[in-house]
Design an enzyme around this catalytic site. Structure first.
Site, PDB file in Angstrom:
ATOM      1  N   HIS A  92       0.819  -1.214   0.000  1.00 50.73           N
ATOM      2  CA  HIS A  92       0.000   0.000   0.000  1.00 50.73           C
ATOM      3  C   HIS A  92       0.853   1.265   0.000  1.00 50.73           C
ATOM      4  O   HIS A  92       2.068   1.234   0.219  1.00 50.73           O
ATOM      5  CB  HIS A  92      -0.962   0.012   1.192  1.00 50.73           C
ATOM      6  CG  HIS A  92      -0.299   0.067   2.546  1.00 50.73           C
ATOM      7  ND1 HIS A  92       0.349   1.179   3.026  1.00 50.73           N
ATOM      8  CD2 HIS A  92      -0.227  -0.859   3.543  1.00 50.73           C
ATOM      9  CE1 HIS A  92       0.798   0.952   4.243  1.00 50.73           C
ATOM     10  NE2 HIS A  92       0.470  -0.288   4.580  1.00 50.73           N
ATOM     11  N   CYS A 123       3.129  -4.642   6.694  1.00 54.27           N
ATOM     12  CA  CYS A 123       2.760  -4.393   5.304  1.00 54.27           C
ATOM     13  C   CYS A 123       3.978  -3.966   4.483  1.00 54.27           C
ATOM     14  O   CYS A 123       5.014  -3.588   5.028  1.00 54.27           O
ATOM     15  CB  CYS A 123       1.685  -3.315   5.218  1.00 54.27           C
ATOM     16  SG  CYS A 123       0.048  -3.867   5.768  1.00 54.27           S
TER      17      CYS A 123
END
Length: 267
Positions: free
Chosen positions: A182, A200
């Site tokens: 992301h 992440c």
């Protein structure tokens, strides 16, 4: 009818456990056919979940059909199949991305040609990014990420080192339990150098947008050199199991999905 990436497995979930002595018979009623043909196999991950995957990635352009003839099938314990069904999908271009935590770089390949190299930041100590051969599951423009719901404990205290409660954008999911690629404009200073995320894969906003728009479910994402290997406990075992061990139901084996006989030299 969907177009998917070359790493897409076929996942089936049944609403009742299938006894061991009925599993092979059930799979004989479910046909996977493709053009071109490939070698593939089924793997039971539990008594109610079975996955199919090819020995290697699907060739780009493959047309795949799954046909289940389950009407009247005796699943044991007084449970019977109620109907037949068929579904199809097409395999799109070969997209493989390799993320290496030792170099903090992400290399993006289209049809085996390197098209982008981007700096990344992965999970810091104690929050290692999932590693292994993963696939894109879905994409979502905005995801509300909250440390309390993920980690609990001190992460629920505003102001603590690992507290966060933010909308995060251009999210590409690569696991069932919260690992995304992301946009992370707040960590651009670390991308390409060291790890600061909570697991992440952090990209700059521009790079995250490019990847979000380019990727499709089933695309392959290989994450290397982290301390958090993917397995069935985190839902990502399909490509971590050697194909020679993938067919695990008694009475079943790897099989050819195409018309005609298996080409000479095909494993």
């Amino acid at each position: 009818g969907s177009t998917v990436g070359v790493g897409e497995p076929i996942d089936l979930s049944f609403n009742t456990p299938i006894p061991d002595d009925r599993k092979a018979a059930l799979l004989q009623r479910i046909q996977v056919s493709s053009n071109p043909g490939i070698m593939g196999a089924w793997h039971w991950f539990s008594d109610s979940i079975v996955h199919f995957r090819p020995a290697t990635y699907w060739p780009a352009g493959t047309k795949v059909t799954v046909t289940a003839n389950l009407k009247g099938f005796d699943a044991g314990g007084g449970v019977w199949g109620l109907g037949d069904w068929s579904m199809s999908f097409i395999v799109g271009p070969k997209h493989v991305s390799v993320i290496d935590d030792s170099t903090h770089m992400m290399q993006v390949y289209a049809n085996d040609q390197l098209i982008n190299t981007w700096p990344v930041s992965l999970g810091k100590p104690g929050f290692a990014t999932l590693s292994g051969t993963l696939v894109v599951l879905y994409k979502q423009y905005a995801v509300k990420m909250q440390s309390c719901g993920t980690f609990g404990g001190a992460a629920c205290i505003p102001g603590s080192a690992n507290y966060y409660d933010e909308n995060v954008y251009y999210d590409t999911a690569i696991s069932v339990n919260g690992f995304f690629i992301h946009a992370a404009p707040w960590s651009v200073y670390a991308q390409g150098h060291y790890d600061v995320s909570h697991g992440c894969v952090n990209l700059s906003t521009d790079h995250a947008i490019q990847f979000y728009n380019w990727s499709a479910p089933g695309d392959v994402v290989v994450v290397k050199n982290t301390s958090n290997p993917a397995d069935y406990s985190n839902g990502e075992a399909d490509w971590q199991i050697a194909f020679a061990q993938f067919a695990n139901a008694p009475g079943t084996a790897a099989f050819w999905t195409g018309p005609g006989t298996v080409p000479t030299g095909t494993a």
